[in-house]
Design an enzyme around this catalytic site. Structure first.
Site, PDB file in Angstrom:
ATOM      1  N   CYS A  96      28.585  35.142 -94.790  1.00  0.00           N
ATOM      2  CA  CYS A  96      29.676  36.080 -94.401  1.00  0.00           C
ATOM      3  C   CYS A  96      29.929  36.925 -95.189  1.00  0.00           C
ATOM      4  O   CYS A  96      30.243  38.335 -95.310  1.00  0.00           O
ATOM      5  CB  CYS A  96      30.894  35.370 -94.091  1.00  0.00           C
ATOM      6  N   CYS A  99      28.169  40.591 -95.793  1.00  0.00           N
ATOM      7  CA  CYS A  99      28.634  41.799 -95.210  1.00  0.00           C
ATOM      8  C   CYS A  99      29.862  42.183 -95.379  1.00  0.00           C
ATOM      9  O   CYS A  99      30.178  43.208 -95.398  1.00  0.00           O
ATOM     10  CB  CYS A  99      28.414  41.571 -93.737  1.00  0.00           C
ATOM     11  N   CYS A 134      27.874  36.847 -85.119  1.00  0.00           N
ATOM     12  CA  CYS A 134      27.354  37.027 -86.531  1.00  0.00           C
ATOM     13  C   CYS A 134      26.599  35.965 -87.014  1.00  0.00           C
ATOM     14  O   CYS A 134      25.396  36.346 -87.472  1.00  0.00           O
ATOM     15  CB  CYS A 134      28.706  37.123 -87.573  1.00  0.00           C
ATOM     16  N   CYS A 197      51.829  29.671 -66.263  1.00  0.00           N
ATOM     17  CA  CYS A 197      52.286  29.938 -67.725  1.00  0.00           C
ATOM     18  C   CYS A 197      53.894  30.466 -67.653  1.00  0.00           C
ATOM     19  O   CYS A 197      54.602  30.045 -68.572  1.00  0.00           O
ATOM     20  CB  CYS A 197      51.482  30.961 -68.486  1.00  0.00           C
ATOM     21  N   CYS A 200      57.116  28.342 -67.319  1.00  0.00           N
ATOM     22  CA  CYS A 200      57.888  27.902 -68.762  1.00  0.00           C
ATOM     23  C   CYS A 200      58.125  29.085 -69.610  1.00  0.00           C
ATOM     24  O   CYS A 200      59.166  29.167 -70.117  1.00  0.00           O
ATOM     25  CB  CYS A 200      56.958  26.937 -69.565  1.00  0.00           C
ATOM     26  N   HIS A 201      57.181  29.650 -69.939  1.00  0.00           N
ATOM     27  CA  HIS A 201      57.161  30.715 -71.280  1.00  0.00           C
ATOM     28  C   HIS A 201      57.739  31.844 -70.912  1.00  0.00           C
ATOM     29  O   HIS A 201      58.025  32.733 -71.820  1.00  0.00           O
ATOM     30  CB  HIS A 201      55.922  30.810 -72.003  1.00  0.00           C
ATOM     31  N   CYS A 242      48.161  22.826 -72.523  1.00  0.00           N
ATOM     32  CA  CYS A 242      49.165  23.163 -71.521  1.00  0.00           C
ATOM     33  C   CYS A 242      48.774  23.178 -70.000  1.00  0.00           C
ATOM     34  O   CYS A 242      49.791  22.459 -69.079  1.00  0.00           O
ATOM     35  CB  CYS A 242      49.673  24.838 -71.491  1.00  0.00           C
TER      36      CYS A 242
END
Lengths: 281, 109, 138
Positions: A96, A99, A134, A197, A200-201, A242
């Site tokens: 990695c 680059c 990559c 989702c 609840c959120h 979840c």
């Protein structure tokens, strides 16, 4: 009947709001990196007025663990990722680092804008997909499993160098259809408990779900070190958990559905800081 | 557990002679308690770091006995005197016989 | 051995405290305390134990102990399957007789810390930690 049962569930789970999310405390990491944990909601999160990092919903002891990299157990795995980052792998003889430079300096800012449209692939890419891109295309190495240890560690490293930068995910360009798909998933009830989702959120954040303080489900802190399983957790693993808890068959980590959901949920946090690796319960 | 064990140690780079400094240490280790069972109901054998010591120029700072109730990725924070320039040696002892060491030098200035 | 009124009261309190523990843990905790105290009476004061009143998850509970002048501090979790948690022995270069770590608690219970002082005396303190059960998945 459907209505009655979901009401009963709501009463059982969300008996009382014991304490409000902590909007007073400030998160500064290593006395150096200011983290925005409360912000005005972006216009496209039309049902929220303010957005909060999950950090603001945790106990003072858990909040403190994120204030110093030597208290944050997630940073062990950033160290491990740095070893992998510097290791040459694959047929191209590259690491990695070849680059992206030392200590992931070339990747500063990347976390803030992912998931992101990839024009070559003609689809939205998550950070994990970019890493595997990559590995397979540039390094000639084997791809990593989507939620494997190597992968989640590497996402933690890449996130760590962007901490404090505002999340700024695009959603009105070529990625818009994917974003709309994610939005639909966010509001779709699933499982025997018939919960989306949003139930609840969005509708009930800041309430108690049993002894747990429900957050807005923001993902600016991912990957997150959970005290519960004492390891880094990828955002798709959280989505899976979840949806499983709604007693539904879940999508798989890395599936097009979860990529779309991640794009949408990330965009709801535009304006909060990149925080990962965070510490949660 | 010999693979993937990674110590992290935070020691100031320098201090004044006679200073008391705070040291933090964290090491990646699953700390298998011996209380858990696998999917077939068999007890997963205990595998923990059972001792952690810190010395400065050969003199002991702290010597910790760890039991299975210490959390995964054991963390310790404690204070040390720094009578002179020198080197801290941190040593973790694994149930499987492996020993992990890390050293950190500190200058006086 | 002559006992002062204060010592007698303390012993009574300690006995009452131990009597409330589950049988299995009691024997081991008693043994550990007896071994650590080495025959000394167990007093109070001079030792601090900092633990959260409510722990968000029992897997990782931050605690700190501080006993100026101690040579060693032992921590016990009285409600765990095995009560021993850790023992800190302070060497000649210790900068203080204090330390912090993170521990596992099997449920709501008392955590106790005992310090052995330089003069051989032993003191004890305790803290109750409530361990909560998380949301959907626990």
């Amino acid at each position: 009947m459907k209505r009655a049962s979901s009401l009963a569930f709501g009463l059982a789970c969300l008996a009382s709001a014991v304490h409000a999310q902590d909007t007073e405390s400030k998160l500064v990491i290593n006395d150096d990196i200011d983290i925005t944990t409360v912000a005005e909601a972006p216009a496209h999160a039309e049902n929220l007025s303010e957005i909060y990092s999950g950090w603001a919903f945790r106990s003072p002891e858990t909040m403190a663990l994120q204030m110093d990299d030597f208290d944050n157990p997630g940073m062990i795995f950033v160290d491990q990722a740095l070893d992998a980052y510097n290791t040459v792998e694959g047929s191209a003889g590259k690491s990695c680092q070849s680059c992206h430079g030392d200590d992931a300096e070339g990747l500063v800012g990347a976390r803030a804008v992912y998931p992101k449209w990839n024009a070559n692939a003609g689809e939205v890419w998550t950070m994990e997909m970019a890493i595997n891109g990559c590995r397979t295309e540039r390094m000639g190495a084997e791809p990593w499993g989507y939620t494997s240890g190597n992968m989640v560690n590497m996402t933690a490293l890449i996130s760590s160098v962007s901490r404090g930068m505002p999340v700024n995910v695009s959603f009105e360009g070529p990625e818009h259809d994917t974003w709309l798909q994610g939005k639909e998933l966010y509001y779709t009830r699933t499982g025997q408990l018939e919960l989306s989702c949003a139930n609840c959120h969005e509708d009930n954040y800041d309430m108690m779900i049993r002894a747990d303080h429900l957050s807005q489900g923001q993902i600016n802190g991912f990957p997150t070190y959970r005290l519960k399983n004492a390891k880094l957790n990828a955002v798709h693993s959280r989505f899976k958990g979840c949806i499983r808890d709604t007693r539904a068959e879940t999508y798989s980590p890395g599936s097009p559905e979860f990529v779309a959901l991640e794009l949408y949920v990330a965009s709801r946090g535009n304006g909060l800081s990149v925080e990962g690796p965070s510490v949660r319960n | 557990m010999a693979s993937g064990v990674k110590p992290r140690v935070k020691v100031p780079k320098s201090a004044s002679a006679g200073d008391v400094i705070t040291i933090k240490t964290l090491i990646s280790h699953k700390m298998e308690s011996g209380q858990r069972k696998d999917d077939d109901g068999n007890v997963i054998p205990r595998s923990i770091i059972n001792r952690f010591t810190v010395d400065f120029n050969g003199q002991n700072v702290i010597d910790v006995t760890l039991e299975p109730a210490i959390s995964t990725n054991p963390y310790f924070e404690f204070d040390s005197q720094v009578p002179e320039a020198g080197e801290f040696t941190f040593t973790w002892y694994d149930d499987d016989g492996d020993v992990y060491t890390e050293t950190k030098a500190i200058a006086i200035g | 051995m002559q006992l002062t009124r204060r010592q007698t009261l303390l012993m009574g309190a300690a006995a009452g405290f131990l009597a409330t523990l589950p049988l299995k843990a009691r024997a081991t905790a008693e043994d550990l305390i007896a071994d650590f105290a080495g025959g000394a009476d167990i007093g109070e004061g001079g030792i601090d134990l900092t633990a959260p009143e409510i722990a968000e998850n029992g897997n990782t509970v931050p605690i700190s102990v501080d006993a100026p002048g101690a040579t060693a501090i032992m921590v016990l979790a009285m409600g765990n399957p095995t009560p021993a948690v850790c023992t800190f022995k302070f060497g000649p270069l210790a900068g203080s007789q204090s330390a912090s770590t993170r521990i596992r608690l099997a449920g709501t219970q008392d955590v106790i810390a005992l310090a052995k002082m330089g003069d051989g005396s032993v003191v004890q303190t305790s803290a109750t930690v409530k361990v909560t059960i998380g949301g959907c998945g626990g």
